[in-house]
Design a protein around this motif. Sequence first.
Motif: not given
Length: 332
Positions: A62, A164-167, A170, A186-188, A192, A249-251, A294-295
């Motif tokens: 992207n 459960g995010g984009d990372s 991907e 994923h915890r849910r 996301r 799980i994020g940054h 954060r892109q």
Amino acid sequence: MFNLSSLPASKSESQHVKVLVLGSGPAGLAAALYAARAELQPLVLTGLQLGGQAALTHTIENYPGFPEGVGGSELGDLFQKQAERFGARVEFDSANAVDLSQRPFKVTTDNGEYSAETLIVATGASPNHLNVAGEVELTGKGVSYCATCDGWFFKEKKVVVVGGGDSALEEGLFLTRYASSVTIIHRRDSLRAGAVLQKRAQENPKLKFIWDTVVTESVGKEKVEAVRLKNVKTGKETNFPTDGIFIFIGHTPNTQLFEGQLVMEKGYIKVDDRMQTNVPGVYAAGEAADPTFRQVVTSAGMGAAAAIMATRFLELFVYAPNSSTNRKRINK
Ligand code: NAP
């Protein structure tokens, strides 16, 4: 426009620079490109990860201008070459102390000391850890935070991906190239991640999901053998055999160095819409200052904006403080 390169630097030491950029991800290298094209001979200190997190991404789909996608490290190389072509210097070095109390700002690194008329902080973010038993001990022995770096080692093996995010999606999709199965934990019960990645993940026969579940332990002696899972709805605990645990799980922004000197919110450096921090002459760009987008493209945009503002600052306050034309320019 002022040709800043023709003006004398205010100090004669070789380590004195007009623009010092901390970080070599998209924000740092875009800032370097813009500062270099303003003939400010910016110096980029790469930090530990050359090219930033983007360089660890296998394919970036992207970033505009690459209809077929582009490799993360390839894009970083292109950014660097373009900045260097206009006179930016890139050094493999990391800042470990900063003094922003007066200008020129002082930055102490692994290799020496720099003084800088303006500073652009583009130090990015680092992957979060689960902080569960066995995670530290088994890092590099099956626990990983980088699919591009470590995926190859899991040919025909079973791996899990946490998040459960984009990372997570991907990188999970990328891992299906090597692994015999990839299970996303994923915890849910809903993801996301964006719709395109969700669809692609759900259509991939090698990808499975375990919902409403957290990892409570990385299990194994010499290497990962299983993950201990807990269903958050039923409380049921199980061991799930696996060869690898990839954690996305994020940054957390890499801003600890600036604590007490730059105003922050939840660890992110606070900037206005011109990338200005609370210290005049210090700008921040990319994930260190961006809790929202954060892109790669937004980080590069922030870097460019920071360099434009640093250029204006130098024109106004350092090299031509009394020029009325410049006073008008800074407020444009
Ligand atoms: P993220 O969007 O913050 O997602 C983190 C995921 O990890 C969430 O699903 C979260 O669960 C989960 N999580 C957080 N802490 C956890 C814990 N302690 N235990 C278990 N799960 C936990 O992070 P990201 O995926 O790294 O993405 C960061 C940013 O980069 C986002 O803005 C994303 O859009 C962007 N990005 C974009 C692309 C792309 O466009 N191709 C690729 C990668 C990243 P909850 O959902 O329950 O909070």
